[in-house]
Scaffold this motif. Structure first.
Motif, PDB file in Angstrom:
ATOM      1  N   PRO A 200       0.806  -1.221   0.000  1.00  0.00           N
ATOM      2  CA  PRO A 200       0.000   0.000   0.000  1.00  0.00           C
ATOM      3  C   PRO A 200       0.839   1.271   0.000  1.00  0.00           C
ATOM      4  O   PRO A 200       0.512   2.237  -0.683  1.00  0.00           O
ATOM      5  CB  PRO A 200      -0.819  -0.118   1.293  1.00  0.00           C
ATOM      6  CG  PRO A 200      -0.945  -1.594   1.500  1.00  0.00           C
ATOM      7  CD  PRO A 200       0.368  -2.160   1.045  1.00  0.00           C
ATOM      8  N   GLY A 201       1.947   1.267   0.755  1.00  0.00           N
ATOM      9  CA  GLY A 201       2.806   2.441   0.798  1.00  0.00           C
ATOM     10  C   GLY A 201       3.442   2.733  -0.545  1.00  0.00           C
ATOM     11  O   GLY A 201       3.517   3.896  -0.977  1.00  0.00           O
ATOM     12  N   ASP A 202       3.891   1.697  -1.230  1.00  0.00           N
ATOM     13  CA  ASP A 202       4.504   1.854  -2.547  1.00  0.00           C
ATOM     14  C   ASP A 202       3.464   2.318  -3.567  1.00  0.00           C
ATOM     15  O   ASP A 202       3.748   3.159  -4.423  1.00  0.00           O
ATOM     16  CB  ASP A 202       5.125   0.534  -2.996  1.00  0.00           C
ATOM     17  CG  ASP A 202       5.803   0.647  -4.349  1.00  0.00           C
ATOM     18  OD1 ASP A 202       6.784   1.399  -4.454  1.00  0.00           O
ATOM     19  OD2 ASP A 202       5.347  -0.005  -5.307  1.00  0.00           O
ATOM     20  N   ILE A 203       2.255   1.751  -3.457  1.00  0.00           N
ATOM     21  CA  ILE A 203       1.177   2.131  -4.378  1.00  0.00           C
ATOM     22  C   ILE A 203       0.820   3.598  -4.186  1.00  0.00           C
ATOM     23  O   ILE A 203       0.663   4.350  -5.158  1.00  0.00           O
ATOM     24  CB  ILE A 203      -0.064   1.246  -4.148  1.00  0.00           C
ATOM     25  CG1 ILE A 203       0.236  -0.196  -4.536  1.00  0.00           C
ATOM     26  CG2 ILE A 203      -1.252   1.771  -4.944  1.00  0.00           C
ATOM     27  CD1 ILE A 203      -0.853  -1.182  -4.130  1.00  0.00           C
ATOM     28  N   ALA A 204       0.713   4.022  -2.930  1.00  0.00           N
ATOM     29  CA  ALA A 204       0.379   5.422  -2.648  1.00  0.00           C
ATOM     30  C   ALA A 204       1.458   6.350  -3.187  1.00  0.00           C
ATOM     31  O   ALA A 204       1.159   7.414  -3.746  1.00  0.00           O
ATOM     32  CB  ALA A 204       0.205   5.619  -1.144  1.00  0.00           C
ATOM     33  N   GLU A 205       2.715   5.951  -3.039  1.00  0.00           N
ATOM     34  CA  GLU A 205       3.826   6.784  -3.518  1.00  0.00           C
ATOM     35  C   GLU A 205       3.776   6.947  -5.043  1.00  0.00           C
ATOM     36  O   GLU A 205       3.934   8.051  -5.574  1.00  0.00           O
ATOM     37  CB  GLU A 205       5.159   6.165  -3.095  1.00  0.00           C
ATOM     38  CG  GLU A 205       6.374   7.020  -3.431  1.00  0.00           C
ATOM     39  CD  GLU A 205       7.680   6.406  -2.933  1.00  0.00           C
ATOM     40  OE1 GLU A 205       8.742   6.808  -3.441  1.00  0.00           O
ATOM     41  OE2 GLU A 205       7.619   5.539  -2.051  1.00  0.00           O
ATOM     42  N   SER A 206       3.541   5.847  -5.755  1.00  0.00           N
ATOM     43  CA  SER A 206       3.482   5.929  -7.214  1.00  0.00           C
ATOM     44  C   SER A 206       2.249   6.706  -7.665  1.00  0.00           C
ATOM     45  O   SER A 206       2.283   7.436  -8.660  1.00  0.00           O
ATOM     46  CB  SER A 206       3.472   4.526  -7.831  1.00  0.00           C
ATOM     47  OG  SER A 206       2.282   3.830  -7.519  1.00  0.00           O
ATOM     48  N   ALA A 207       1.154   6.563  -6.917  1.00  0.00           N
ATOM     49  CA  ALA A 207      -0.072   7.291  -7.257  1.00  0.00           C
ATOM     50  C   ALA A 207       0.103   8.792  -7.043  1.00  0.00           C
ATOM     51  O   ALA A 207      -0.385   9.607  -7.834  1.00  0.00           O
ATOM     52  CB  ALA A 207      -1.240   6.769  -6.425  1.00  0.00           C
ATOM     53  N   LEU A 208       0.814   9.161  -5.996  1.00  0.00           N
ATOM     54  CA  LEU A 208       1.089  10.581  -5.745  1.00  0.00           C
ATOM     55  C   LEU A 208       1.962  11.160  -6.857  1.00  0.00           C
ATOM     56  O   LEU A 208       1.754  12.305  -7.291  1.00  0.00           O
ATOM     57  CB  LEU A 208       1.771  10.752  -4.386  1.00  0.00           C
ATOM     58  CG  LEU A 208       0.869  10.582  -3.162  1.00  0.00           C
ATOM     59  CD1 LEU A 208       1.701  10.454  -1.891  1.00  0.00           C
ATOM     60  CD2 LEU A 208      -0.100  11.763  -3.041  1.00  0.00           C
ATOM     61  N   ALA A 209       2.925  10.381  -7.320  1.00  0.00           N
ATOM     62  CA  ALA A 209       3.780  10.830  -8.417  1.00  0.00           C
ATOM     63  C   ALA A 209       2.954  11.000  -9.693  1.00  0.00           C
ATOM     64  O   ALA A 209       3.164  11.957 -10.465  1.00  0.00           O
ATOM     65  CB  ALA A 209       4.909   9.829  -8.644  1.00  0.00           C
ATOM     66  N   LEU A 210       2.014  10.084  -9.923  1.00  0.00           N
ATOM     67  CA  LEU A 210       1.148  10.196 -11.100  1.00  0.00           C
ATOM     68  C   LEU A 210       0.278  11.445 -11.011  1.00  0.00           C
ATOM     69  O   LEU A 210       0.101  12.156 -12.011  1.00  0.00           O
ATOM     70  CB  LEU A 210       0.262   8.946 -11.217  1.00  0.00           C
ATOM     71  CG  LEU A 210      -0.719   8.948 -12.397  1.00  0.00           C
ATOM     72  CD1 LEU A 210       0.028   8.956 -13.731  1.00  0.00           C
ATOM     73  CD2 LEU A 210      -1.655   7.738 -12.318  1.00  0.00           C
ATOM     74  N   LEU A 211      -0.247  11.718  -9.827  1.00  0.00           N
ATOM     75  CA  LEU A 211      -1.055  12.932  -9.649  1.00  0.00           C
ATOM     76  C   LEU A 211      -0.244  14.175  -9.990  1.00  0.00           C
ATOM     77  O   LEU A 211      -0.748  15.094 -10.644  1.00  0.00           O
ATOM     78  CB  LEU A 211      -1.560  13.030  -8.205  1.00  0.00           C
ATOM     79  CG  LEU A 211      -2.858  12.313  -7.842  1.00  0.00           C
ATOM     80  CD1 LEU A 211      -3.189  12.563  -6.378  1.00  0.00           C
ATOM     81  CD2 LEU A 211      -4.014  12.767  -8.731  1.00  0.00           C
ATOM     82  N   ALA A 212       0.995  14.217  -9.527  1.00  0.00           N
ATOM     83  CA  ALA A 212       1.850  15.372  -9.807  1.00  0.00           C
ATOM     84  C   ALA A 212       2.075  15.515 -11.308  1.00  0.00           C
ATOM     85  O   ALA A 212       2.046  16.629 -11.849  1.00  0.00           O
ATOM     86  CB  ALA A 212       3.178  15.222  -9.075  1.00  0.00           C
ATOM     87  N   ALA A 213       2.280  14.391 -11.997  1.00  0.00           N
ATOM     88  CA  ALA A 213       2.491  14.433 -13.443  1.00  0.00           C
ATOM     89  C   ALA A 213       1.242  14.923 -14.166  1.00  0.00           C
ATOM     90  O   ALA A 213       1.325  15.741 -15.093  1.00  0.00           O
ATOM     91  CB  ALA A 213       2.886  13.043 -13.951  1.00  0.00           C
ATOM     92  N   MET A 214       0.091  14.441 -13.747  1.00  0.00           N
ATOM     93  CA  MET A 214      -1.156  14.868 -14.395  1.00  0.00           C
ATOM     94  C   MET A 214      -1.449  16.337 -14.123  1.00  0.00           C
ATOM     95  O   MET A 214      -1.907  17.063 -15.008  1.00  0.00           O
ATOM     96  CB  MET A 214      -2.323  13.990 -13.926  1.00  0.00           C
ATOM     97  CG  MET A 214      -2.270  12.573 -14.472  1.00  0.00           C
ATOM     98  SD  MET A 214      -3.765  11.603 -14.159  1.00  0.00           S
ATOM     99  CE  MET A 214      -3.632  11.317 -12.391  1.00  0.00           C
ATOM    100  N   GLU A 215      -1.159  16.774 -12.917  1.00  0.00           N
ATOM    101  CA  GLU A 215      -1.382  18.184 -12.586  1.00  0.00           C
ATOM    102  C   GLU A 215      -0.507  19.080 -13.460  1.00  0.00           C
ATOM    103  O   GLU A 215      -0.940  20.158 -13.890  1.00  0.00           O
ATOM    104  CB  GLU A 215      -1.080  18.422 -11.110  1.00  0.00           C
ATOM    105  CG  GLU A 215      -1.476  19.809 -10.624  1.00  0.00           C
ATOM    106  CD  GLU A 215      -1.316  19.961  -9.125  1.00  0.00           C
ATOM    107  OE1 GLU A 215      -2.013  20.800  -8.542  1.00  0.00           O
ATOM    108  OE2 GLU A 215      -0.487  19.229  -8.528  1.00  0.00           O
ATOM    109  N   SER A 216       0.715  18.643 -13.756  1.00  0.00           N
ATOM    110  CA  SER A 216       1.623  19.447 -14.583  1.00  0.00           C
ATOM    111  C   SER A 216       1.145  19.546 -16.026  1.00  0.00           C
ATOM    112  O   SER A 216       1.549  20.459 -16.757  1.00  0.00           O
ATOM    113  CB  SER A 216       3.036  18.844 -14.539  1.00  0.00           C
ATOM    114  OG  SER A 216       3.091  17.626 -15.266  1.00  0.00           O
ATOM    115  N   LEU A 217       0.290  18.616 -16.439  1.00  0.00           N
ATOM    116  CA  LEU A 217      -0.208  18.616 -17.814  1.00  0.00           C
ATOM    117  C   LEU A 217      -1.393  19.566 -18.015  1.00  0.00           C
ATOM    118  O   LEU A 217      -1.690  19.962 -19.146  1.00  0.00           O
ATOM    119  CB  LEU A 217      -0.643  17.201 -18.223  1.00  0.00           C
ATOM    120  CG  LEU A 217       0.468  16.149 -18.351  1.00  0.00           C
ATOM    121  CD1 LEU A 217      -0.137  14.789 -18.661  1.00  0.00           C
ATOM    122  CD2 LEU A 217       1.472  16.540 -19.428  1.00  0.00           C
ATOM    123  N   LEU A 218      -2.068  19.905 -16.927  1.00  0.00           N
ATOM    124  CA  LEU A 218      -3.240  20.769 -17.051  1.00  0.00           C
ATOM    125  C   LEU A 218      -2.818  22.218 -17.282  1.00  0.00           C
ATOM    126  O   LEU A 218      -1.793  22.674 -16.771  1.00  0.00           O
ATOM    127  CB  LEU A 218      -4.108  20.676 -15.790  1.00  0.00           C
ATOM    128  CG  LEU A 218      -4.707  19.299 -15.482  1.00  0.00           C
ATOM    129  CD1 LEU A 218      -5.660  19.398 -14.295  1.00  0.00           C
ATOM    130  CD2 LEU A 218      -5.433  18.715 -16.687  1.00  0.00           C
TER     131      LEU A 218
END
Length: 228
Positions: A200-218
């Motif tokens: 779960p910790g690793d999944i949350a970390e990768s998901a947070l990184a994905l959120l940051a990437a998607m936010e940068s695209l907007l």
């Protein structure tokens, strides 16, 4: 002499009535969640199409009528209101702080859920199998897509009302659609990582990184839209 001895029964006070109603509501929520969790376990083990409502009722130790009282259709056992609400993103936006945009509110809410290990973003054991089951079953896949569409519709309506956008203004729907895409991609990432057996910790970390990437695209317009 007691009230009963005199042939009368004391009416409950307002506070007692409110407490009793609250306890009844909580009991109903617990029953609904119990039935849904039992059903999900059966669906994952045997397949959605192979499990009957009668089997769900028997395993949950309730009557078939009780199951139908809480869940009018078999699909409702998978997408029950507490975890499949079309108002999910609307609530995130409505709860935003002064100076915060709609997009910022959604990103902040998703990040908070990830950091807290919230089940609402799928940080539970078996979520990957659950998502695979849903996508593999046509009726469930269609229901998932319909719920996602309703979520975008509800958010677009809220954004239009808050900004005073006219009927021909495309921005509320465009912004809502982009935020819907963000949530969809996030769930797909979590589902994939869960199926890979990641912690779960690793999944949350990768998901947070994905959120940051998607936010940068907007765009700046999307990120600042409907600032309170």
């Amino acid at each position: 002499m007691s009230d009963i001895t005199r042939g009368s029964v004391r009416e409950p006070t307002r506070a007692e009535a409110i407490l009793a109603a609250g306890l009844r509501d909580e009991k109903r929520r617990q029953t609904r969640r119990h039935i849904a969790e039992v059903a999900t376990g059966l669906f994952l083990e045997h397949g959605f199409a192979q499990v009957t409502i009668a089997e769900v009722a028997r395993t949950a130790e309730v009557s078939v009528n009780t199951v139908y009282t809480y869940f009018p259709s078999k699909e409702d056992l998978v997408f029950y209101p507490e975890e499949a609400s079309a108002q999910r993103m609307v609530q995130m936006v409505r709860d935003r702080a002064p100076g915060q945009s709609a997009a910022a509110a959604v990103f902040a809410a998703l990040r908070a859920e990830l950091r807290q290990g919230d089940r609402m973003v799928g940080l539970t054991q078996g979520f990957g199998r659950f998502l695979h089951m849903v996508r593999a079953e046509p009726t469930l896949s269609a229901r998932l897509d319909a719920t996602a569409g309703e979520m975008v519709d509800a958010l677009a309506e809220t954004l239009a009302a808050e900004t005073g956008a006219g009927p021909g203004d495309p921005l509320p729907r465009l912004i809502a659609s982009q935020l819907g895409w963000v949530q969809d991609q996030l769930f797909r990432e979590i589902g994939t990582r869960t199926q890979q057996g990641r912690s779960p910790g690793d999944i949350a970390e990768s998901a947070l990184a994905l959120l940051a990437a998607m936010e940068s695209l907007l765009s700046g317009t999307a990120l600042s839209y409907a600032t309170r």
